[in-house]
Design an enzyme around this catalytic site. Structure first.
Site, PDB file in Angstrom:
ATOM      1  N   GLY A  20      -0.765   0.288   4.777  1.00 45.53           N
ATOM      2  CA  GLY A  20       0.047   0.305   3.560  1.00 45.53           C
ATOM      3  C   GLY A  20       0.817   1.610   3.413  1.00 45.53           C
ATOM      4  N   ARG A  24       0.058   7.139   6.731  1.00 43.17           N
ATOM      5  CA  ARG A  24      -0.997   6.631   7.608  1.00 43.17           C
ATOM      6  C   ARG A  24      -0.371   6.143   8.926  1.00 43.17           C
ATOM      7  NH1 ARG A  24      -6.578   5.840   6.551  1.00 43.17           N
ATOM      8  NH2 ARG A  24      -6.793   8.024   6.094  1.00 43.17           N
ATOM      9  N   ARG A  43      13.780   4.753   3.244  1.00 47.31           N
ATOM     10  CA  ARG A  43      12.867   4.786   2.085  1.00 47.31           C
ATOM     11  C   ARG A  43      11.552   5.499   2.376  1.00 47.31           C
ATOM     12  NH1 ARG A  43      13.779   0.693  -2.189  1.00 47.31           N
ATOM     13  NH2 ARG A  43      15.869  -0.071  -1.814  1.00 47.31           N
ATOM     14  N   ARG A  87      -2.620  -5.965   9.993  1.00 52.48           N
ATOM     15  CA  ARG A  87      -2.727  -5.028   8.866  1.00 52.48           C
ATOM     16  C   ARG A  87      -4.031  -4.244   8.975  1.00 52.48           C
ATOM     17  NH1 ARG A  87      -3.054  -2.984   3.961  1.00 52.48           N
ATOM     18  NH2 ARG A  87      -4.652  -3.726   2.540  1.00 52.48           N
ATOM     19  N   SER A  90      -7.563  -0.639   3.351  1.00 49.05           N
ATOM     20  CA  SER A  90      -8.839  -0.445   2.673  1.00 49.05           C
ATOM     21  C   SER A  90      -9.017  -1.539   1.627  1.00 49.05           C
ATOM     22  CB  SER A  90      -8.881   0.937   2.022  1.00 49.05           C
ATOM     23  OG  SER A  90      -7.858   1.027   1.063  1.00 49.05           O
ATOM     24  N   ASP A 204     -14.224   1.354  -1.697  1.00 50.70           N
ATOM     25  CA  ASP A 204     -14.849   1.425  -3.026  1.00 50.70           C
ATOM     26  C   ASP A 204     -15.551   0.099  -3.309  1.00 50.70           C
ATOM     27  OD1 ASP A 204     -11.780   0.824  -3.224  1.00 50.70           O
ATOM     28  OD2 ASP A 204     -12.639  -0.143  -4.987  1.00 50.70           O
ATOM     29  N   ARG A 217     -13.754   8.570   4.834  1.00 48.87           N
ATOM     30  CA  ARG A 217     -12.683   7.594   5.077  1.00 48.87           C
ATOM     31  C   ARG A 217     -12.163   7.738   6.487  1.00 48.87           C
ATOM     32  NH1 ARG A 217      -9.496   5.967  -0.216  1.00 48.87           N
ATOM     33  NH2 ARG A 217     -11.096   6.508  -1.677  1.00 48.87           N
TER      34      ARG A 217
HETATM   35  N1  ADE Z   1      -7.764  -1.316  -2.036  1.00 52.73           N
HETATM   36  C1  ADE Z   1      -8.867  -0.550  -1.934  1.00 52.73           C
HETATM   37  N2  ADE Z   1      -9.629  -0.673  -3.027  1.00 52.73           N
HETATM   38  C2  ADE Z   1      -8.989  -1.540  -3.859  1.00 52.73           C
HETATM   39  C3  ADE Z   1      -9.263  -2.071  -5.121  1.00 52.73           C
HETATM   40  N3  ADE Z   1     -10.372  -1.712  -5.777  1.00 52.73           N
HETATM   41  N4  ADE Z   1      -8.373  -2.918  -5.675  1.00 52.73           N
HETATM   42  C4  ADE Z   1      -7.264  -3.274  -5.008  1.00 52.73           C
HETATM   43  N5  ADE Z   1      -6.948  -2.807  -3.807  1.00 52.73           N
HETATM   44  C5  ADE Z   1      -7.800  -1.950  -3.225  1.00 52.73           C
END
Ligand code: ADE
Length: 232
Positions: A20, A24, A43, A87, A90, A204, A217
């Site tokens: 994304g 990165r 961009r 892709r 995370s 997360d 990470r």
């Molecule tokens: N990418 C990583 N963590 C996320 C989350 N909690 N919500 C949406 N996209 C995410």
């Protein structure tokens, strides 16, 4: 060049990794590829082509969300004849057994977005990953001693949801985790008959409310990259 990608025909490999974050993409090019050329700065959405173990591979930032990824995936396939989109990103876990640092391979991608509802005039399309790429990624992960979670994920249009418990309904139906792009990736791949796969690391957890420290990470990211590059 296409509308959003400032490359010439032949500048982009048949396989493209799509993080994304455009920075990165730069990090991946600098640390995992050889003989790297930057083909896009439009961009600030950097795109690079290099080689991995002698095979030509590109890496292109997708931006966040379904609309942004849709633009880049559409142009890569239509204007630059890309055949394989992978892709790397995370996700936030919805399940207690999907823990921080784990790897999730998206077999399918549910969504709360109306993009496909509009496209299919109110009917539901089921966006799925390439079976060959899923098989390859699972085999590679197992070789590395990693047990990936393989299943349905949620591609959400909303990062800051009004409803803090929104995820529980998806969790009840076995959805593993949330990110914001894969429904679009799999739909565009299906439309144009190319292969696509999303590989994610858990950054997360909505179950435990914990997040990964920055230094961790990096380590899990390296494992995900190795899987992605080996199936590229
Ligand atoms: N990418 C990583 N963590 C996320 C989350 N909690 N919500 C949406 N996209 C995410």
């Amino acid at each position: 060049m296409s509308v959003h990608i400032g490359a010439k025909q032949g500048d982009i490999a048949e396989t493209v990794l799509m993080p994304g974050d455009p920075l990165r993409a730069k990090y991946i090019a600098d640390n995992f590829l050889e003989d790297v050329v930057c083909y896009n700065k439009v961009r600030g959405m950097y795109g690079y082509t290099g080689t991995y173990k002698g095979k030509r591979v590109s890496v292109q930032g997708s931006g966040m969300g379904l609309p942004s990824l849709s633009i880049y995936a559409h142009e890569l396939v239509n204007e630059f004849m890309v055949k394989k989109l992978i892709r790397v990103g995370s996700c936030g876990s919805f399940q207690p057994e999907v823990e921080l640092r784990d790897i999730v391979i998206a077999q399918a991608a549910s969504t709360n977005s109306s993009i496909n509802k509009n496209r299919f005039k109110g009917m539901d399309f089921a966006p799925v990953g390439s079976f060959d790429l899923i098989m390859g990624a699972v085999a590679k992960a197992m070789d590395m001693g990693i047990n990936p979670h393989v299943g349905n994920i949620l591609s959400s249009d909303v990062f800051y949801d009004d409803e803090p418990e929104f995820w529980k309904q998806w969790a009840k139906y076995g959805v593993l985790a949330v990110e914001m792009e894969t429904t679009a990736l799999y739909t565009i791949a299906a439309k144009f008959g190319v292969q696509a796969l999303t590989i994610l690391t858990v950054s997360d957890s909505l179950v435990t409310q914990q997040g990964l420290p920055a230094e961790d990470r990096e380590k899990t990211f390296t494992q995900m990259m190795e899987i992605a590059l080996e199936i590229a």
